[in-house]
Design a protein around this motif. Sequence first.
Motif, PDB file in Angstrom:
ATOM      1  N   SER A  43       0.861  -1.170   0.000  1.00 40.04           N
ATOM      2  CA  SER A  43       0.000   0.000   0.000  1.00 40.04           C
ATOM      3  C   SER A  43       0.904   1.229   0.000  1.00 40.04           C
ATOM      4  O   SER A  43       1.793   1.329   0.850  1.00 40.04           O
ATOM      5  CB  SER A  43      -0.879  -0.011   1.253  1.00 40.04           C
ATOM      6  N   ASN A  44       0.689   2.125  -0.947  1.00 38.27           N
ATOM      7  CA  ASN A  44       1.525   3.320  -0.999  1.00 38.27           C
ATOM      8  C   ASN A  44       1.464   4.113   0.303  1.00 38.27           C
ATOM      9  O   ASN A  44       2.489   4.609   0.779  1.00 38.27           O
ATOM     10  CB  ASN A  44       1.111   4.220  -2.164  1.00 38.27           C
ATOM     11  N   LYS A  45       0.277   4.233   0.877  1.00 37.65           N
ATOM     12  CA  LYS A  45       0.120   4.998   2.104  1.00 37.65           C
ATOM     13  C   LYS A  45       0.967   4.394   3.224  1.00 37.65           C
ATOM     14  O   LYS A  45       1.676   5.115   3.938  1.00 37.65           O
ATOM     15  CB  LYS A  45      -1.351   5.049   2.509  1.00 37.65           C
ATOM     16  N   GLN A  46       0.901   3.097   3.394  1.00 38.44           N
ATOM     17  CA  GLN A  46       1.693   2.420   4.419  1.00 38.44           C
ATOM     18  C   GLN A  46       3.181   2.453   4.092  1.00 38.44           C
ATOM     19  O   GLN A  46       4.017   2.641   4.976  1.00 38.44           O
ATOM     20  CB  GLN A  46       1.208   0.974   4.603  1.00 38.44           C
ATOM     21  N   PHE A  47       3.503   2.266   2.821  1.00 33.62           N
ATOM     22  CA  PHE A  47       4.902   2.289   2.403  1.00 33.62           C
ATOM     23  C   PHE A  47       5.523   3.641   2.718  1.00 33.62           C
ATOM     24  O   PHE A  47       6.614   3.736   3.277  1.00 33.62           O
ATOM     25  CB  PHE A  47       5.004   1.952   0.921  1.00 33.62           C
ATOM     26  N   ILE A  48       4.802   4.709   2.395  1.00 34.44           N
ATOM     27  CA  ILE A  48       5.278   6.072   2.660  1.00 34.44           C
ATOM     28  C   ILE A  48       5.529   6.259   4.156  1.00 34.44           C
ATOM     29  O   ILE A  48       6.541   6.839   4.559  1.00 34.44           O
ATOM     30  CB  ILE A  48       4.288   7.117   2.107  1.00 34.44           C
ATOM     31  N   LYS A  49       4.617   5.758   4.976  1.00 38.04           N
ATOM     32  CA  LYS A  49       4.774   5.854   6.433  1.00 38.04           C
ATOM     33  C   LYS A  49       6.099   5.227   6.867  1.00 38.04           C
ATOM     34  O   LYS A  49       6.855   5.817   7.647  1.00 38.04           O
ATOM     35  CB  LYS A  49       3.605   5.158   7.124  1.00 38.04           C
ATOM     36  N   PHE A  50       6.412   4.044   6.348  1.00 37.78           N
ATOM     37  CA  PHE A  50       7.640   3.362   6.729  1.00 37.78           C
ATOM     38  C   PHE A  50       8.877   4.022   6.125  1.00 37.78           C
ATOM     39  O   PHE A  50       9.954   3.990   6.726  1.00 37.78           O
ATOM     40  CB  PHE A  50       7.562   1.870   6.365  1.00 37.78           C
ATOM     41  N   LEU A  51       8.725   4.654   4.967  1.00 33.90           N
ATOM     42  CA  LEU A  51       9.848   5.405   4.394  1.00 33.90           C
ATOM     43  C   LEU A  51      10.179   6.620   5.268  1.00 33.90           C
ATOM     44  O   LEU A  51      11.348   6.960   5.444  1.00 33.90           O
ATOM     45  CB  LEU A  51       9.533   5.844   2.963  1.00 33.90           C
ATOM     46  N   TYR A  52       9.153   7.257   5.821  1.00 32.26           N
ATOM     47  CA  TYR A  52       9.392   8.362   6.752  1.00 32.26           C
ATOM     48  C   TYR A  52      10.119   7.878   8.008  1.00 32.26           C
ATOM     49  O   TYR A  52      10.991   8.571   8.536  1.00 32.26           O
ATOM     50  CB  TYR A  52       8.083   9.057   7.140  1.00 32.26           C
ATOM     51  N   ILE A  53       9.766   6.699   8.473  1.00 26.57           N
ATOM     52  CA  ILE A  53      10.454   6.138   9.640  1.00 26.57           C
ATOM     53  C   ILE A  53      11.920   5.885   9.296  1.00 26.57           C
ATOM     54  O   ILE A  53      12.816   6.187  10.089  1.00 26.57           O
ATOM     55  CB  ILE A  53       9.754   4.850  10.130  1.00 26.57           C
ATOM     56  N   SER A  54      12.191   5.360   8.100  1.00 36.55           N
ATOM     57  CA  SER A  54      13.572   5.148   7.652  1.00 36.55           C
ATOM     58  C   SER A  54      14.325   6.465   7.585  1.00 36.55           C
ATOM     59  O   SER A  54      15.484   6.557   7.998  1.00 36.55           O
ATOM     60  CB  SER A  54      13.604   4.478   6.277  1.00 36.55           C
ATOM     61  N   LYS A  55      13.645   7.481   7.080  1.00 39.00           N
ATOM     62  CA  LYS A  55      14.261   8.808   6.967  1.00 39.00           C
ATOM     63  C   LYS A  55      14.607   9.362   8.354  1.00 39.00           C
ATOM     64  O   LYS A  55      15.679   9.916   8.569  1.00 39.00           O
ATOM     65  CB  LYS A  55      13.289   9.732   6.232  1.00 39.00           C
ATOM     66  N   SER A  56      13.710   9.182   9.307  1.00 37.48           N
ATOM     67  CA  SER A  56      14.013   9.669  10.653  1.00 37.48           C
ATOM     68  C   SER A  56      15.108   8.846  11.316  1.00 37.48           C
ATOM     69  O   SER A  56      15.888   9.373  12.119  1.00 37.48           O
ATOM     70  CB  SER A  56      12.767   9.755  11.536  1.00 37.48           C
TER      71      SER A  56
END
Length: 105
Positions: A43-56
Motif C-alpha cells: 500500500s503506498n500509504k503504508q509504504f510512505i509511512k515506513f519510508l518516513y520512519i527510515s528517513k528519521s
Amino acid sequence: MEFSIKIYKITSFKTFDYNIKNQIQRAVLSIPFNIAEGFELQSNKQFIKFLYISKSSCAEVRSLLRICERLEYIESKNIQELIIESKNISKQLSKFINYLKKSEI
C-alpha cells in the motif's frame, strides 16, 4: 543496506559505550528494515509511512555520529563521510516518498 553494514562494522570493531553502540546499530539497521517492511504491505500509504520512519532513522544516525565524533570514537574525517552518505540516503528517500505520493499505483 550498504550504509547500515558499514556503520554496523565500524561500531562492532571499536570500543564504544554500550548504549551508544546499541542505539546507533539499532537505528542504522532500522533504515533498510523499515523500507522492506513498508514495501511488503503493498500500500503506498503504508509504504510512505515506513519510508518516513527510515528517513528519521537516518537523522538519528547522524545525531549519534556527532556524539561519536565528540567522544572521539570515530575520526572526524570518517564521520563527515558517513554524515554525507546519510544525508544522501535521506534525500533519496524524500524523492521516493514524493514519487509515491504522486503515483496512482
